[in-house]
Scaffold this active site. Structure first.
Site, PDB file in Angstrom:
ATOM      1  N   THR A  52       0.688  -1.174   0.067  1.00  0.00           N
ATOM      2  CA  THR A  52       0.002   0.065   0.043  1.00  0.00           C
ATOM      3  C   THR A  52       0.813   1.350  -0.201  1.00  0.00           C
ATOM      4  O   THR A  52       0.570   2.189  -0.916  1.00  0.00           O
ATOM      5  CB  THR A  52      -0.908   0.061   1.220  1.00  0.00           C
ATOM      6  N   LYS A  80       6.252  10.318  20.743  1.00  0.00           N
ATOM      7  CA  LYS A  80       6.320  11.119  22.171  1.00  0.00           C
ATOM      8  C   LYS A  80       4.794  11.431  22.388  1.00  0.00           C
ATOM      9  O   LYS A  80       4.861  12.445  23.336  1.00  0.00           O
ATOM     10  CB  LYS A  80       6.919  12.371  21.499  1.00  0.00           C
ATOM     11  N   ARG A 101      -2.155   4.959   7.266  1.00  0.00           N
ATOM     12  CA  ARG A 101      -2.599   3.667   7.733  1.00  0.00           C
ATOM     13  C   ARG A 101      -2.480   3.621   9.170  1.00  0.00           C
ATOM     14  O   ARG A 101      -1.572   4.265   9.805  1.00  0.00           O
ATOM     15  CB  ARG A 101      -1.821   2.629   7.102  1.00  0.00           C
TER      16      ARG A 101
HETATM   17  N1   CP Z   1      -2.726  -5.616   0.948  1.00  0.00           N
HETATM   18  C1   CP Z   1      -1.932  -4.630   1.754  1.00  0.00           C
HETATM   19  O1   CP Z   1      -2.384  -3.963   2.433  1.00  0.00           O
HETATM   20  O2   CP Z   1      -0.748  -5.059   1.813  1.00  0.00           O
HETATM   21  P1   CP Z   1       0.390  -4.168   2.817  1.00  0.00           P
HETATM   22  O3   CP Z   1       0.053  -4.503   4.108  1.00  0.00           O
HETATM   23  O4   CP Z   1       1.783  -4.619   2.101  1.00  0.00           O
HETATM   24  O5   CP Z   1       0.393  -2.816   2.418  1.00  0.00           O
END
Ligand code: CP
Length: 303
Positions: A52, A80, A101
């Site tokens: 991703t 921190k 993420r």
């Molecule tokens: N499919 C996917 O989210 O892979 P990664 O965790 O490597 O980003």
């Protein structure tokens, strides 16, 4: 300003337009080489990733833009004690778009509320992963020529697998799809989905992959999500519940498409990679084109 936090933030016609755009970029990459010239993508990854993060970054570079960011919480001020909202508010002074993420469900929503630029959810806990869904949809469209009228088997960790939850929200909107959920008891599809979007859908649950194999058009394999388990013993007991092998594929349709969001651990035997029905590395490739199309859309760039 628009964010992509959940796949349902996009209408079906917007998804179809993104699929068309991604296919055009795939066929004519040179025509898009400067589409996002001068634009900056920030990748804020509080959780590990290969596909991703790197596909977002490759996508931005290939469109003429550039990239900044971090690949783990440890090397940001989150270590921190900074909040996600403060991090995103700060980064939105530096970048034009953010892909984020986070291990906590809902973190991208909280971040988007404070962001001055579009935020893309690149995976939040066991909740959603809308850009993986875009990659999955492009794979299905390329392989099958359609997104409806399919029998879709989803196998493995259907409880914590965020890619399953997002894909389901997308595929349910196309007509005449049937779903078969193959999982151990402990990793069944969550009740909120069964009572919600699946309420009027054609679906059934089972424990045996072999039993349903002959009827499937799509087999969506998933990894048991070790990082979401509270108990290592449960993970060890469940991790090899399903392993796809050439023997198990013997009863499958000749035009079955096997998808997996990856990373894979043990749930697809490596010899399956040579089967023409294995589509998971095509999924990886298509993911980059869908993310290119998505960033262009969110940044309001036509070409
Ligand atoms: N499919 C996917 O989210 O892979 P990664 O965790 O490597 O980003």
């Amino acid at each position: 300003m628009r964010h992509l936090l959940d796949i349902t933030d996009l209408s079906v016609s917007e998804i179809d337009a993104l699929l068309k755009k991604a296919e055009d970029i795939y066929k004519n990459p040179s025509a898009y080489r400067e589409s996002l010239k001068g634009k900056k993508l920030a990748t804020l990854f509080f959780e590990p990733s290969t596909r991703t993060r790197l596909s977002f970054e490759a996508a931005m570079w290939e469109l003429g833009g550039c990239v900044l960011g971090f690949s783990s919480a440890d090397c940001s001020s989150a270590a921190k004690g900074e909040s996600v909202m403060d991090t995103v508010k700060t980064v939105s002074f530096y970048a034009d778009i953010i892909a984020m993420r986070h291990p906590k469900e809902g973190a991208p929503q909280a971040a988007a509320a404070k962001s001055g630029v579009p935020v893309i959810n690149a995976g939040d806990g066991g909740h959603n992963h809308p850009t993986q869904t875009l990659a999955d949809l492009m794979t299905v469209k390329q392989e099958k020529g359609r997104l409806g009228g399919l029998t879709i088997g989803m196998c493995g960790d259907l409880k914590f697998g965020r890619t399953v939850h997002s894909l389901l929200h997308a595929m349910i909107r196309y007509p005449d799809n049937k779903f078969v959920f193959i999982s151990p008891e402990e990793l069944k599809i969550p009740e909120y989905l069964k009572q919600g979007i699946l309420k009027n859908a054609d679906f059934r649950e089972c424990k045996s992959m072999t039993e349903v194999m002959p009827e499937l058009d799509i087999l969506y394999m998933t990894r048991v999500q070790r990082e979401r388990f509270f108990n290592e013993a449960d993970y060890i007991r469940l991790k090899d519940s399903y392993v796809l092998t050439p023997e198990k594929l013997q009863t499958a349709k000749s035009d079955l498409s096997v998808l997996h969001p990856l990373p894979r651990v043990n749930e697809i035997s490596r010899v399956v990679d040579d089967d023409p029905r294995a589509c998971y590395f095509k999924q990886v490739e298509y993911g980059k084109y869908m993310r290119m199309a998505l960033m262009m859309k969110l940044l309001g760039v036509e070409k």
